[in-house]
Design an enzyme around this catalytic site. Structure first.
Site, PDB file in Angstrom:
ATOM      1  N   GLU A 245      13.450 -49.476 -16.914  1.00  0.00           N
ATOM      2  CA  GLU A 245      12.476 -48.459 -16.529  1.00  0.00           C
ATOM      3  C   GLU A 245      11.889 -47.777 -17.760  1.00  0.00           C
ATOM      4  O   GLU A 245      10.721 -47.384 -17.782  1.00  0.00           O
ATOM      5  CB  GLU A 245      13.139 -47.417 -15.629  1.00  0.00           C
ATOM      6  CG  GLU A 245      12.162 -46.439 -15.012  1.00  0.00           C
ATOM      7  CD  GLU A 245      12.812 -45.648 -13.901  1.00  0.00           C
ATOM      8  OE1 GLU A 245      12.488 -45.899 -12.738  1.00  0.00           O
ATOM      9  OE2 GLU A 245      13.673 -44.795 -14.205  1.00  0.00           O
TER      10      GLU A 245
ATOM     11  N   CYS B  17      11.017 -35.927 -12.464  1.00  0.00           N
ATOM     12  CA  CYS B  17      10.718 -37.176 -11.738  1.00  0.00           C
ATOM     13  C   CYS B  17      10.391 -36.904 -10.269  1.00  0.00           C
ATOM     14  O   CYS B  17       9.906 -37.787  -9.569  1.00  0.00           O
ATOM     15  CB  CYS B  17      11.877 -38.163 -11.834  1.00  0.00           C
ATOM     16  SG  CYS B  17      12.130 -38.753 -13.513  1.00  0.00           S
TER      17      CYS B  17
ATOM     18  N   ASP C  70       2.651 -54.560  -9.374  1.00  0.00           N
ATOM     19  CA  ASP C  70       1.862 -54.161 -10.544  1.00  0.00           C
ATOM     20  C   ASP C  70       0.684 -53.274 -10.145  1.00  0.00           C
ATOM     21  O   ASP C  70      -0.062 -53.598  -9.215  1.00  0.00           O
ATOM     22  CB  ASP C  70       1.358 -55.416 -11.267  1.00  0.00           C
ATOM     23  CG  ASP C  70       0.765 -55.089 -12.626  1.00  0.00           C
ATOM     24  OD1 ASP C  70       1.275 -54.160 -13.290  1.00  0.00           O
ATOM     25  OD2 ASP C  70      -0.203 -55.761 -13.024  1.00  0.00           O
ATOM     26  N   HIS C  71       0.540 -52.160 -10.862  1.00  0.00           N
ATOM     27  CA  HIS C  71      -0.554 -51.200 -10.624  1.00  0.00           C
ATOM     28  C   HIS C  71      -0.546 -50.651  -9.201  1.00  0.00           C
ATOM     29  O   HIS C  71      -1.609 -50.407  -8.619  1.00  0.00           O
ATOM     30  CB  HIS C  71      -1.912 -51.821 -11.004  1.00  0.00           C
ATOM     31  CG  HIS C  71      -2.096 -51.889 -12.492  1.00  0.00           C
ATOM     32  ND1 HIS C  71      -1.359 -52.735 -13.280  1.00  0.00           N
ATOM     33  CD2 HIS C  71      -2.895 -51.191 -13.323  1.00  0.00           C
ATOM     34  CE1 HIS C  71      -1.720 -52.562 -14.546  1.00  0.00           C
ATOM     35  NE2 HIS C  71      -2.652 -51.634 -14.601  1.00  0.00           N
TER      36      HIS C  71
ATOM     37  N   HIS D 154       5.705 -43.985  -9.476  1.00  0.00           N
ATOM     38  CA  HIS D 154       6.641 -43.657  -8.407  1.00  0.00           C
ATOM     39  C   HIS D 154       6.951 -42.170  -8.440  1.00  0.00           C
ATOM     40  O   HIS D 154       6.618 -41.464  -9.390  1.00  0.00           O
ATOM     41  CB  HIS D 154       7.931 -44.494  -8.489  1.00  0.00           C
ATOM     42  CG  HIS D 154       8.876 -44.121  -9.583  1.00  0.00           C
ATOM     43  ND1 HIS D 154      10.170 -44.578  -9.643  1.00  0.00           N
ATOM     44  CD2 HIS D 154       8.725 -43.330 -10.674  1.00  0.00           C
ATOM     45  CE1 HIS D 154      10.775 -44.093 -10.707  1.00  0.00           C
ATOM     46  NE2 HIS D 154       9.926 -43.337 -11.351  1.00  0.00           N
TER      47      HIS D 154
ATOM     48  N   HIS E 264       4.582 -40.281 -11.351  1.00  0.00           N
ATOM     49  CA  HIS E 264       4.386 -40.593 -12.768  1.00  0.00           C
ATOM     50  C   HIS E 264       4.566 -42.090 -12.924  1.00  0.00           C
ATOM     51  O   HIS E 264       5.041 -42.765 -12.006  1.00  0.00           O
ATOM     52  CB  HIS E 264       5.400 -39.825 -13.624  1.00  0.00           C
ATOM     53  CG  HIS E 264       6.818 -40.172 -13.271  1.00  0.00           C
ATOM     54  ND1 HIS E 264       7.489 -39.529 -12.249  1.00  0.00           N
ATOM     55  CD2 HIS E 264       7.658 -41.129 -13.745  1.00  0.00           C
ATOM     56  CE1 HIS E 264       8.694 -40.065 -12.126  1.00  0.00           C
ATOM     57  NE2 HIS E 264       8.819 -41.040 -13.017  1.00  0.00           N
TER      58      HIS E 264
ATOM     59  N   HIS F  55       5.543 -45.879 -15.073  1.00  0.00           N
ATOM     60  CA  HIS F  55       6.423 -46.574 -16.008  1.00  0.00           C
ATOM     61  C   HIS F  55       5.856 -47.956 -16.283  1.00  0.00           C
ATOM     62  O   HIS F  55       5.199 -48.553 -15.425  1.00  0.00           O
ATOM     63  CB  HIS F  55       7.825 -46.782 -15.420  1.00  0.00           C
ATOM     64  CG  HIS F  55       8.610 -45.525 -15.245  1.00  0.00           C
ATOM     65  ND1 HIS F  55       9.233 -44.877 -16.288  1.00  0.00           N
ATOM     66  CD2 HIS F  55       8.887 -44.801 -14.139  1.00  0.00           C
ATOM     67  CE1 HIS F  55       9.862 -43.811 -15.836  1.00  0.00           C
ATOM     68  NE2 HIS F  55       9.660 -43.730 -14.533  1.00  0.00           N
TER      69      HIS F  55
HETATM   70 NI    NI Z   1      10.317 -42.416 -13.163  1.00  0.00          NI
END
Ligand code: NI
Length: 139
Positions: free
Chosen positions: A127, A36, A82-83, A17, A42, A44
């Protein structure tokens, strides 16, 4: 006797995100979101804890059918996120910042009312190992 018990199941998904508000300037985004806000995002490894509640069934002693609940969460949340790059791939976050707070709310909305007799009591989204957001509905 009306004993309400909560049951929590844990799930994981990995996603990218970027925290960025287009209504704010580059400098404001940088101030609020720091790295961020980096342009290309990036990732998580999110952990989602789904808590349902209800009265344990007289015979089985269970509140929720764990296997069905797992399927619901997989179909409605995990497979969806996911992904993925949340900002680009997921409609929910096209115009809403994919903060962990907003992710918790979106997960709640996707799961609320989906567990038969059991009620959704809380959604918690981790997160990082140090930070989570949780949501338990509006009232
Ligand atoms: Ni983040």
């Amino acid at each position: 006797m009306h004993t309400v018990i909560q049951v929590t199941q844990s799930f994981e998904f990995s996603a990218s995100h970027r925290l960025y508000c287009s209504s704010m300037s580059e400098d404001e985004n940088r101030q609020v979101f720091g790295k961020c806000a980096n342009k290309n995002g990036h990732g998580h490894n999110y952990v989602v804890e789904v808590t349902t509640c209800g009265q344990p069934h007289d015979t089985t002693g269970t509140v929720v059918d764990l296997a069905s609940a797992q399927r619901v969460v997989k179909d409605r949340v995990i497979d969806r996120f996911d992904h993925k790059h949340l900002n680009h791939d997921c409609e929910e976050f096209r115009s809403m910042n994919p903060s962990v707070e907003n992710i918790a709310r979106v997960v709640w909305d996707r799961l609320h009312g989906q567990f038969g007799q059991a009620e959704l009591a809380r959604v918690r989204v981790w997160e990082t190992p140090k930070t989570y957001a949780e949501y338990d509905g509006e009232d």
